[in-house]
Write a protein that holds these residues in place. Structure first.
Motif, PDB file in Angstrom:
ATOM      1  N   ILE A 167     -62.913 -58.425  -9.626  1.00 50.50           N
ATOM      2  CA  ILE A 167     -63.561 -58.353 -10.939  1.00 50.50           C
ATOM      3  C   ILE A 167     -63.410 -59.692 -11.640  1.00 50.50           C
ATOM      4  O   ILE A 167     -64.388 -60.352 -11.989  1.00 50.50           O
ATOM      5  CB  ILE A 167     -62.979 -57.210 -11.780  1.00 50.50           C
ATOM      6  N   GLY A 168     -62.152 -60.107 -11.828  1.00 46.75           N
ATOM      7  CA  GLY A 168     -61.915 -61.377 -12.516  1.00 46.75           C
ATOM      8  C   GLY A 168     -62.538 -62.541 -11.782  1.00 46.75           C
ATOM      9  O   GLY A 168     -62.940 -63.529 -12.392  1.00 46.75           O
ATOM     10  N   GLY A 169     -62.640 -62.441 -10.454  1.00 45.65           N
ATOM     11  CA  GLY A 169     -63.268 -63.499  -9.683  1.00 45.65           C
ATOM     12  C   GLY A 169     -64.735 -63.220  -9.461  1.00 45.65           C
ATOM     13  O   GLY A 169     -65.605 -63.752 -10.151  1.00 45.65           O
ATOM     14  N   LEU A 170     -65.004 -62.317  -8.524  1.00 47.45           N
ATOM     15  CA  LEU A 170     -66.387 -62.126  -8.105  1.00 47.45           C
ATOM     16  C   LEU A 170     -67.292 -61.623  -9.222  1.00 47.45           C
ATOM     17  O   LEU A 170     -68.348 -62.203  -9.491  1.00 47.45           O
ATOM     18  CB  LEU A 170     -66.435 -61.147  -6.929  1.00 47.45           C
ATOM     19  N   LEU A 171     -66.896 -60.541  -9.911  1.00 48.79           N
ATOM     20  CA  LEU A 171     -67.818 -59.948 -10.876  1.00 48.79           C
ATOM     21  C   LEU A 171     -68.136 -60.929 -12.006  1.00 48.79           C
ATOM     22  O   LEU A 171     -69.268 -61.000 -12.474  1.00 48.79           O
ATOM     23  CB  LEU A 171     -67.228 -58.652 -11.436  1.00 48.79           C
ATOM     24  N   TYR A 172     -67.128 -61.710 -12.417  1.00 48.62           N
ATOM     25  CA  TYR A 172     -67.389 -62.671 -13.499  1.00 48.62           C
ATOM     26  C   TYR A 172     -68.422 -63.706 -13.063  1.00 48.62           C
ATOM     27  O   TYR A 172     -69.282 -64.100 -13.846  1.00 48.62           O
ATOM     28  CB  TYR A 172     -66.090 -63.335 -13.952  1.00 48.62           C
ATOM     29  N   THR A 173     -68.342 -64.144 -11.819  1.00 47.19           N
ATOM     30  CA  THR A 173     -69.340 -65.119 -11.387  1.00 47.19           C
ATOM     31  C   THR A 173     -70.687 -64.453 -11.171  1.00 47.19           C
ATOM     32  O   THR A 173     -71.717 -65.103 -11.310  1.00 47.19           O
ATOM     33  CB  THR A 173     -68.906 -65.831 -10.106  1.00 47.19           C
ATOM     34  N   ILE A 174     -70.680 -63.150 -10.843  1.00 45.42           N
ATOM     35  CA  ILE A 174     -71.968 -62.456 -10.746  1.00 45.42           C
ATOM     36  C   ILE A 174     -72.602 -62.406 -12.132  1.00 45.42           C
ATOM     37  O   ILE A 174     -73.791 -62.699 -12.311  1.00 45.42           O
ATOM     38  CB  ILE A 174     -71.783 -61.048 -10.155  1.00 45.42           C
ATOM     39  N   PHE A 175     -71.789 -62.069 -13.136  1.00 47.30           N
ATOM     40  CA  PHE A 175     -72.308 -62.096 -14.509  1.00 47.30           C
ATOM     41  C   PHE A 175     -72.819 -63.494 -14.845  1.00 47.30           C
ATOM     42  O   PHE A 175     -73.931 -63.664 -15.368  1.00 47.30           O
ATOM     43  CB  PHE A 175     -71.206 -61.710 -15.498  1.00 47.30           C
ATOM     44  N   ALA A 176     -72.007 -64.508 -14.523  1.00 48.53           N
ATOM     45  CA  ALA A 176     -72.410 -65.882 -14.824  1.00 48.53           C
ATOM     46  C   ALA A 176     -73.736 -66.200 -14.148  1.00 48.53           C
ATOM     47  O   ALA A 176     -74.645 -66.760 -14.763  1.00 48.53           O
ATOM     48  CB  ALA A 176     -71.333 -66.856 -14.367  1.00 48.53           C
ATOM     49  N   SER A 177     -73.846 -65.803 -12.870  1.00 46.85           N
ATOM     50  CA  SER A 177     -75.072 -66.114 -12.128  1.00 46.85           C
ATOM     51  C   SER A 177     -76.264 -65.404 -12.747  1.00 46.85           C
ATOM     52  O   SER A 177     -77.352 -65.967 -12.822  1.00 46.85           O
ATOM     53  CB  SER A 177     -74.946 -65.659 -10.681  1.00 46.85           C
ATOM     54  N   ILE A 178     -76.060 -64.159 -13.169  1.00 45.03           N
ATOM     55  CA  ILE A 178     -77.195 -63.439 -13.736  1.00 45.03           C
ATOM     56  C   ILE A 178     -77.631 -64.101 -15.041  1.00 45.03           C
ATOM     57  O   ILE A 178     -78.818 -64.315 -15.267  1.00 45.03           O
ATOM     58  CB  ILE A 178     -76.836 -61.962 -13.921  1.00 45.03           C
ATOM     59  N   TYR A 179     -76.665 -64.497 -15.879  1.00 44.23           N
ATOM     60  CA  TYR A 179     -77.047 -65.198 -17.108  1.00 44.23           C
ATOM     61  C   TYR A 179     -77.719 -66.529 -16.788  1.00 44.23           C
ATOM     62  O   TYR A 179     -78.596 -66.975 -17.513  1.00 44.23           O
ATOM     63  CB  TYR A 179     -75.820 -65.436 -17.995  1.00 44.23           C
ATOM     64  N   TYR A 180     -77.287 -67.157 -15.705  1.00 43.61           N
ATOM     65  CA  TYR A 180     -77.794 -68.490 -15.377  1.00 43.61           C
ATOM     66  C   TYR A 180     -79.182 -68.426 -14.756  1.00 43.61           C
ATOM     67  O   TYR A 180     -80.080 -69.189 -15.135  1.00 43.61           O
ATOM     68  CB  TYR A 180     -76.809 -69.155 -14.408  1.00 43.61           C
ATOM     69  N   TRP A 181     -79.402 -67.499 -13.814  1.00 41.80           N
ATOM     70  CA  TRP A 181     -80.675 -67.486 -13.078  1.00 41.80           C
ATOM     71  C   TRP A 181     -81.661 -66.444 -13.581  1.00 41.80           C
ATOM     72  O   TRP A 181     -82.793 -66.413 -13.118  1.00 41.80           O
ATOM     73  CB  TRP A 181     -80.407 -67.308 -11.583  1.00 41.80           C
ATOM     74  N   TYR A 182     -81.226 -65.582 -14.494  1.00 39.38           N
ATOM     75  CA  TYR A 182     -82.171 -64.609 -15.070  1.00 39.38           C
ATOM     76  C   TYR A 182     -83.407 -65.299 -15.625  1.00 39.38           C
ATOM     77  O   TYR A 182     -84.538 -64.857 -15.369  1.00 39.38           O
ATOM     78  CB  TYR A 182     -81.444 -63.814 -16.161  1.00 39.38           C
ATOM     79  N   PRO A 183     -83.265 -66.401 -16.376  1.00 41.76           N
ATOM     80  CA  PRO A 183     -84.469 -67.086 -16.877  1.00 41.76           C
ATOM     81  C   PRO A 183     -85.387 -67.520 -15.753  1.00 41.76           C
ATOM     82  O   PRO A 183     -86.605 -67.486 -15.908  1.00 41.76           O
ATOM     83  CB  PRO A 183     -83.918 -68.306 -17.618  1.00 41.76           C
ATOM     84  N   LYS A 184     -84.818 -67.905 -14.624  1.00 42.50           N
ATOM     85  CA  LYS A 184     -85.669 -68.316 -13.505  1.00 42.50           C
ATOM     86  C   LYS A 184     -86.413 -67.111 -12.931  1.00 42.50           C
ATOM     87  O   LYS A 184     -87.613 -67.175 -12.673  1.00 42.50           O
ATOM     88  CB  LYS A 184     -84.774 -68.973 -12.435  1.00 42.50           C
ATOM     89  N   ALA A 185     -85.710 -65.986 -12.804  1.00 45.87           N
ATOM     90  CA  ALA A 185     -86.326 -64.839 -12.147  1.00 45.87           C
ATOM     91  C   ALA A 185     -87.314 -64.123 -13.047  1.00 45.87           C
ATOM     92  O   ALA A 185     -88.293 -63.560 -12.570  1.00 45.87           O
ATOM     93  CB  ALA A 185     -85.240 -63.873 -11.677  1.00 45.87           C
ATOM     94  N   PHE A 186     -87.063 -64.102 -14.354  1.00 48.87           N
ATOM     95  CA  PHE A 186     -87.918 -63.312 -15.233  1.00 48.87           C
ATOM     96  C   PHE A 186     -88.608 -64.138 -16.314  1.00 48.87           C
ATOM     97  O   PHE A 186     -89.345 -63.597 -17.120  1.00 48.87           O
ATOM     98  CB  PHE A 186     -87.103 -62.191 -15.893  1.00 48.87           C
ATOM     99  N   GLY A 187     -88.308 -65.410 -16.367  1.00 43.34           N
ATOM    100  CA  GLY A 187     -89.001 -66.252 -17.325  1.00 43.34           C
ATOM    101  C   GLY A 187     -88.507 -66.135 -18.746  1.00 43.34           C
ATOM    102  O   GLY A 187     -89.101 -66.712 -19.656  1.00 43.34           O
ATOM    103  N   ARG A 188     -87.443 -65.379 -18.964  1.00 47.75           N
ATOM    104  CA  ARG A 188     -86.916 -65.236 -20.322  1.00 47.75           C
ATOM    105  C   ARG A 188     -85.425 -65.490 -20.346  1.00 47.75           C
ATOM    106  O   ARG A 188     -84.716 -65.170 -19.388  1.00 47.75           O
ATOM    107  CB  ARG A 188     -87.158 -63.809 -20.823  1.00 47.75           C
ATOM    108  N   MET A 189     -84.954 -66.014 -21.473  1.00 45.13           N
ATOM    109  CA  MET A 189     -83.524 -66.216 -21.624  1.00 45.13           C
ATOM    110  C   MET A 189     -82.862 -64.875 -21.939  1.00 45.13           C
ATOM    111  O   MET A 189     -83.447 -64.021 -22.589  1.00 45.13           O
ATOM    112  CB  MET A 189     -83.218 -67.176 -22.779  1.00 45.13           C
ATOM    113  N   MET A 190     -81.619 -64.715 -21.502  1.00 45.51           N
ATOM    114  CA  MET A 190     -80.864 -63.543 -21.941  1.00 45.51           C
ATOM    115  C   MET A 190     -80.240 -63.853 -23.293  1.00 45.51           C
ATOM    116  O   MET A 190     -79.930 -64.993 -23.605  1.00 45.51           O
ATOM    117  CB  MET A 190     -79.785 -63.190 -20.919  1.00 45.51           C
TER     118      MET A 190
END
Lengths: 344, 568, 281, 202
Positions: B417-440
């Protein structure tokens, strides 16, 4: 850690219970040896933790962007530094060297310890979900055979530091994998079918020590509790003598009836009572049931009420237990309990 | 960085409502579903992986909530023991195989081809096959709840723990089909995983665009190449022991039958030959995301690129030789214990290098505290704790105390959680704009972050201490008076915060999809190829396959006077 | 797809055709497994479905993988050109062109640390063993004391046993000593130039060994209880300082070499002569 | 994206950009993962050598399968000849060698079937008899299943070639299928050593 420590005052006085099985409060030699290597690694880790957390805090506080105008200027583009990278490769390696030395030494000291002649030999056989305990005696041919059998509660002698008398455990399993763990006496060792394991205790405090089965072993893994009673040498010898003796004959009428019920039902095919026709091996040995402090491997303190509850329907106290509900009438339950209460 | 302005993505609270994006209204629902079922596009498959992973995450997370509810107080009767055992088995199994693995593969699927300038994976149909294998085996696993005696008493759901030690899985101790559900679903999801990993390897090696040498590949891709190799080498042992277990249970084979001379320890060896690399399969993608996000938000290149690549390879290599540190208590010889203790400690060295290099990347930079970066900094701190508790566990004598205690539970939740899940959250915040065209939304993101972080530490911090006090894992209840009550209560309270955090995160995903600020092609002013195409990218990713000359192709374009390729 | 990039035209890109066969094959396989926990008819159906899926899939990729042209978007929907940002880059002023160097530009060669560490370790070993021979009447005593940190048979042995030769003890002591010496030597090459003193020899020769000694003193009880019980201050400190002096001397004497990190690719490849801005510090 | 083109010429222009073929990398990866799978079964076999509690034991049953091994190893040679023929454009010779390869593979499978039939029905060794039976049938069976898959691939190539569907671009397919076949042979070398040479003494 001092906050977590139990009251230290009662140590080595009258027998007492240590309810808090704190691994940083070792009361036996192997546990102390583990404790000392644990302290080394814990302190090293604590220092590293503080240093690196400090570094993280420093860069986070010191280097944030100061807003949009600051962003117009990119910081210097540094690719790395072989010098500093080598430094933070070499220093961890040096620390690792120290840890490796401590670890290998401690492993050998504990695991390869030779047991002296005077050691108490005990074989513990794990069952779903209780412990069968064999006290061993020499068979005269260099091997060991069972002296007597008890269940769940292990009694061992105190081992004064000037005259150590360790208890050597041999661990086996009758069904699945269990693990024998009393944190204040030693680390855990798995109890594996078709595979013998060994561990030892050398406690310097009397009292009752608590532990648990530490390997998931099915439905009632949680209620496979361990009690180890460390006794002064004379008390221990007396306990041994009591256990070797046959149980008393039932005295009153109701207990006699209970005896009838016990032998008339299939209780005898699973339980053993020395000196009778009850020779079952599947459940715990009941010869000196009332000398124990708890039933169901620690699920309830022993006594008339809990025994009644247990005999009426074992799954009520311990859901999933392998002992079936014998469908006895209330009167029969009373009688059986009365009989059991005589097994001292 | 449209039009050369230097807008940053922080002020996201004035939302721009735009008409639906092109393509969104093209077809009715049926056409959309048909598209999902038949697609071979790596981006759609990637999002489907992540979406179904998040779905299973919620289900398995709710199971964890029930587990914590049961353990909040001593002698609790909220959940029956057999139901509880099914919960923790399904929680662990699902979190590793139905949440961790698919989200990782989703990230790889979406990003690896774009980052290396390719139009799709090497074997697009095999890619679809891999996804569907995972998807069906996930439902297959959960179907066990409805099978056999049905939902009452939790059906035939497996109750053998996620590592399913023999002989608890033998017919004699596990009647019915509950263990078969576990085995078969992992076997079939393993087939999918191996197919996907093979695909990632081939894509990375063979489909790089012109100029993308191995030395210029983004570290994200490098790390996934290493992960895919680990999957290729570590999953077959799992499949092998699943096959053995199936043979045991269906044909009466004797692999793990201790009554007929079989060995119970052999299962543990085979399982952990898979199981330990699996831990690195799960955490290396976290490193991958760190390697991309930390430099961008520190405005500096990654510190020590070659040594970071080397550390990845070293970690993967060493991780194949440390499996028996999960087995210090099974009674190996002192030599065996020493060997595995030493090899385990060696992993700490490359891992330490990575942590220091990330700090080195931030040092002297201009850190922007956007949501991805905040999660990454929390990762650094939490993964540090996870790593150090890992070092404590590697000292075999200490492990004789800590193994199978709550300390271990705390340790690997800090990793995962502290490792993997946090970076998954980070990645989703980071690449969400690329995948959906909108900022979170940054504001909801902050709430999400703080609630989740408080909850996380409140839940798993005290479990270290419960472990020190001798509390074993996987017990459905405990007696009062052993000093565990307060730590368990704190742990259970923490779950409430985590739940709230996850709810806000899900809300942020939905809300930002409708109302987030339009992102533009390159909202973070980043340097890798995925930001050179539109958000979301077209089906073919790039109109023209790009060419690169350095590790940061977009930096070269943005700074023609000071490009990377001159100096690398 | 790389397999046939020639079909791309100016207006379209070839992408693989969407297909149902993978999902059918996967579903068939899952049913095959599901049959094992339900009824074998399910397995049979799964097998057939999987077979059909596999054959269909084969038809998709053989003889040629099916592709279809995908029209390229009109030019105004293309991504915006990545162009120069209005930002400048801060330059560090080391050399004229040194602003992007990997620091440091020049270091002591690692071989100096390696040899220095070995030499220092040798001197240290000689002092320790000489002390053991002269004072404790045993050459092997210090060796075994060091090895006792990692060897259980030595850590529990009596002093008499510790004074006798032990092969395992020698091997463990040698490995430990050489590894540590070389690593500390390497540390000297990289760390000494960073320290805030002009007189590097004071740091390397005296202060670092003293700090190291203090650290060992604090933790010796746990790391090596055998040595701790028989600890002698004087030879310990002398040998530590001797190590520092010898190793430090070796390292400082070496000329620094360029790390080439500031050079261009071309210069490093030897295609160009040298980066014009490259300066020896 | 045009801006990419405007960059100055760098060292990369000198060498053409030619990454390796996806099929070759794919097959090598597949072989790696299959090797890991076999490794576990081989280790299990070795671990259980001599640990059966009851008979029949390996030395009572196992005889070295010379002819089957010869057929399988020989097929590695014939498939190489077939490849050469294909490269030279000699289609009939290719068909001949390819067919011989398939025939030798089938002979090998036939031998395994015969051996298993004898073990099960005459020597009464099944997978559930003892740990020898368990590890023997699983390891040899796993290998045999790979031979079956290999034969299916070989058969597919033969049929497509006979129907003239195999053209020049498929030479790489033929090559990687031969790689797979070599791999199956190599595994047999390991199985032969471990099962028939080493364990036959126990």
């Amino acid at each position: 850690m001092t906050l977590l420590l139990p009251a230290l005052t009662a140590r080595a006085a009258e027998p007492t219970v240590y309810p808090i099985s704190n691994m940083f409060d070792p009361l036996s030699k192997p546990a102390l040896m583990i404790h000392e290597s644990s302290i080394v690694v814990s302190l090293i880790c604590l220092v590293i933790f503080l240093l690196v957390t400090g570094m993280i805090a420093y860069v986070v506080v010191k280097f944030p962007s100061k807003g949009a105008s600051d962003d117009r200027q990119e910081p210097p583009q540094i690719y790395g530094s072989s010098q500093i990278e080598l430094a933070w490769t070499v220093i961890p390696i040096l620390i690792t060297v120290v840890l490796i030395l401590v670890t290998t030494r401690t492993i050998g000291e504990i695991q390869d310890k030779k047991m002296p002649e005077n050691a108490v030999r005990v074989t513990i056989i794990g069952h779903q979900w209780w412990w069968e305990i064999h006290y061993m005696k020499p068979d005269g041919k260099g091997g060991w055979i069972t002296d007597f059998v008890t269940a769940n509660e292990l009694h061992i002698p105190l081992s004064p530091k000037d005259k150590p008398r360790p208890t050597a455990l041999t661990l086996e399993s009758a069904d699945v994998i269990h693990s024998y763990w009393v944190p204040q006496l030693n680390g855990k060792t798995d109890v594996i079918p078709n595979h013998q394991n060994h561990m030892w205790f050398e406690p310097w405090a009397t009292g009752t020590f608590l532990g648990n089965c530490a390997e998931y072993c099915g439905t009632q893994h949680a209620n496979m509790l361990i009690r180890v009673m460390v006794q002064k040498p004379d008390e221990f010898e007396k306990w041994l003598a009591d256990q070797r003796a046959a149980p008393r004959t039932p005295l009153d009428a109701i207990a006699l009836q209970g005896r009838q019920v016990f032998f008339g039902n299939s209780c005898v095919s699973c339980h053993k009572i020395a000196g009778t026709v009850a020779v079952g091996l599947f459940g715990p040995d009941l010869t000196h049931l009332m000398a124990r402090t708890a039933i169901g491997s620690g699920v309830a303190p022993i006594g008339q009420a809990s025994l009644r509850d247990w005999v009426r329907n074992p799954a009520h106290l311990k859901p999933g237990v392998l002992m079936p509900d014998m469908q006895l009438s209330e009167a029969q339950v009373d009688q059986v309990v009365a009989y059991l209460m005589t097994l001292k | 960085m449209a039009n050369g302005t230097t807008t940053t993505a922080t002020d996201d609270d004035d939302f721009v409502i735009t008409p639906t994006r092109p393509g969104e209204e093209k077809g009715a629902w049926s056409a959309w579903i048909q598209d999902l079922l038949f697609t071979v596009d790596h981006k759609k498959l990637g999002l489907m992986y992540i979406g179904s992973g998040l779905l299973f995450f919620v289900v398995a997370g709710l199971m964890a909530t029930l587990i914590r509810a049961q353990l909040a107080f001593p002698n609790s009767h909220l959940i029956a023991p057999d139901v509880y055992n099914r919960f923790f088995t399904m929680h662990g199994t699902a979190m590793v195989f139905m949440v961790g693995m698919p989200i990782i593969f989703g990230m790889a699927n979406y990003l690896v081809p774009i980052m290396i300038g390719a139009r799709d994976m090497a074997f697009p149909r095999l890619n679809a096959f891999g996804f569907w294998m995972f998807f069906f085996s996930g439902w297959f696993l959960y179907f066990s709840y409805f099978a056999g005696p049905g939902l009452y008493n939790a059906g035939s759901a497996p109750d053998i723990g996620w590592f399913a030690y023999s002989p608890l899985t033998a017919k004699a101790f596990s009647r019915g089909h509950s263990s078969d559900y576990w085995t078969l679903s992992l076997l079939s999801s393993g087939i999918g995983s191996m197919a996907t990993a093979l695909n990632i390897i081939v894509t990375t090696i063979s489909l790089r665009c012109k100029g993308m040498t191995l030395g210029r590949m983004p570290l994200f891709v490098w790390t996934f190449l290493v992960v895919a190799f680990l999957v290729i080498l570590a999953l077959p042992p799992l499949s092998a022991c699943q096959i053995m277990l199936i043979l045991d249970r269906y044909l009466g084979a004797k692999f793990f039958d201790t009554q007929s001379g079989g060995s119970a320890v052999l299962w543990q060896h085979f399982f952990w030959i898979f199981g330990h690399p699996e831990v690195y399969i799960l955490i290396l993608p976290g490193f991958a995301a760190m390697n991309e996000i930390v430099p961008v938000f520190s405005r500096k290149p990654i510190f020590g690129y070659p040594i970071m690549v080397g550390a990845n390879v070293m970690i993967a290599f060493i991780s194949l030789g440390v499996w028996a540190h999960h087995m210090f208590t099974v009674g190996m010889t002192s030599l065996g214990n020493s060997f595995f203790a030493i090899s385990t400690m060696l992993v700490a060295i490359p891992t330490g290098i990575k942590i220091f290099n990330w700090i080195g990347t931030m040092y002297g930079g201009k850190i922007r505290f956007e949501m991805p970066m905040i999660f990454c900094i929390a990762f650094l701190f939490q993964f540090l704790i996870a790593g150090l508790t890992g070092v404590m566990l590697s000292v075999a004598p200490f492990d004789w105390q800590l193994s199978d205690s709550y300390f271990v539970v705390a340790h690997f939740h800090y990793v995962l959680i502290g490792g993997l899940l946090y970076t998954i959250f980070a990645s989703i915040y980071y690449w969400y704009p690329k995948a959906f065209g909108r900022m979170m939304s940054h504001k909801i993101g902050l709430w999400h972050f703080w609630l989740f972080t408080i909850g996380f530490h409140l839940t798993f911090g005290p479990q270290h201490i419960a472990g020190f006090l001798g509390m074993p894992r996987r017990i459905y209840t405990y007696e009062a008076g052993r000093g565990w009550e307060i730590w368990n209560l704190m742990s259970s309270i923490g779950v409430i915060f985590q739940l709230a955090g996850v709810l806000l995160f899900v809300w942020n995903l939905i809300y930002s999809y409708r109302k987030g600020k339009i992102a533009g092609d390159d909202p973070w002013d980043a340097w890798t190829l995925e930001w050179a195409t539109t958000s979301p990218p077209p089906d073919y990713n790039f109109e023209k396959i790009p060419e690169v000359r350095s590790r940061r192709p977009l930096w070269d374009l943005k700074h023609p006077d000071d490009p990377d390729w001159k100096y690398e | 797809m790389q397999s046939d990039p020639h079909h791309d035209s100016a207006n379209s890109v070839e992408l693989p055709t969407p297909t149902a066969w993978p999902i059918i094959t996967a579903f068939g396989l899952t049913l095959l497994f599901l049959g094992l926990v339900t009824t074998l008819f399910v397995s049979l159906a799964g097998f057939l479905l999987g077979l059909i899926g596999a054959i269909g899939w084969f038809g998709d990729v053989f003889p040629h993988p099916k592709h279809e042209p995908f029209p390229i978007r009109p030019h105004d929907e293309w991504p915006k050109d990545v162009c120069r940002v209005g930002r400048t880059v801060t330059h560090l002023h080391v050399g004229e062109h040194g602003h992007r160097e990997q620091f440091p530009a020049a270091v002591h060669p690692y071989t100096a640390g390696f040899i220095g560490g070995l030499a220092g370790g040798a001197v240290m070993a000689v002092i320790a063993c000489a002390w053991g021979y002269l004072v404790d009447q045993s050459l092997w005593y210090p060796v075994n004391l060091l090895a006792a940190a990692g060897l259980p048979e030595l850590s529990t042995a009596s002093t008499e046993v510790l004074k006798q030769f032990s092969l395992a003890g020698l091997v463990v002591a040698l490995i430990t000593h050489v590894t540590t010496s070389v690593l500390v030597g390497l540390l000297y090459t990289v760390l000494l130039p960073m320290l805030p003193a002009k007189r590097e020899w004071i740091w390397g020769g005296i202060l670092i060994p003293l700090m190291w000694t203090g650290l060992i003193w604090a933790s010796l009880r746990f790391i090596n209880p055998t040595l701790n019980a028989r600890f002698e201050w004087l030879p310990f400190v002398i040998s530590q300082i001797a190590f520092g002096m010898v190793c430090g001397f070796y390292v400082f004497r070496s000329t620094k070499v360029s790390t080439q990190q500031g050079w261009t690719v071309a210069a490093r490849l030897g295609v160009e002569a040298q980066h014009p801005g490259e300066k020896k510090p | 994206m045009d801006t990419f083109i405007n960059q100055p010429v760098s060292i990369d222009e000198i060498t053409p950009w030619r990454p390796p073929s996806i099929r070759k990398v794919g097959m090598l990866t597949l072989i790696t993962t299959e090797s890991a799978l076999f490794a576990i079964f081989v280790v299990a076999y070795i671990f259980y050598i001599g640990k059966s509690l009851n008979g029949p034991y390996p030395h009572e049953l196992l005889e070295i399968p010379w002819s089957a091994s010869f057929a399988l190893f020989g097929s590695s040679a014939t498939i190489t000849f077939a490849e050469f023929a294909l490269k030279k454009g000699n289609r009939p010779l290719f068909h001949l060698w390819w067919f011989i390869t398939i025939a030798m593979g089938i002979y090998f499978l036939g031998f395994t079937a015969y051996e298993w039939h004898e073990f099960i029905f005459e020597k009464h060794l099944t997978i559930s008899t003892n740990v020898f039976g368990t590890t023997f049938y699983s390891l040899v069976g796993l290998h045999a299943s790979h031979v079956v898959v290999g034969l299916l691939l070989l058969g597919t190539i033969l049929i497509s070639s006979l129907r003239n569907k195999l053209d020049h671009e498929h030479h790489e397919h033929v090559e990687i299928i031969s790689w797979y076949w070599h791999f199956v042979d190599a595994v047999w070398a390991v199985v032969l050593t471990v099962v028939y040479f080493i364990s036959a003494h126990y």
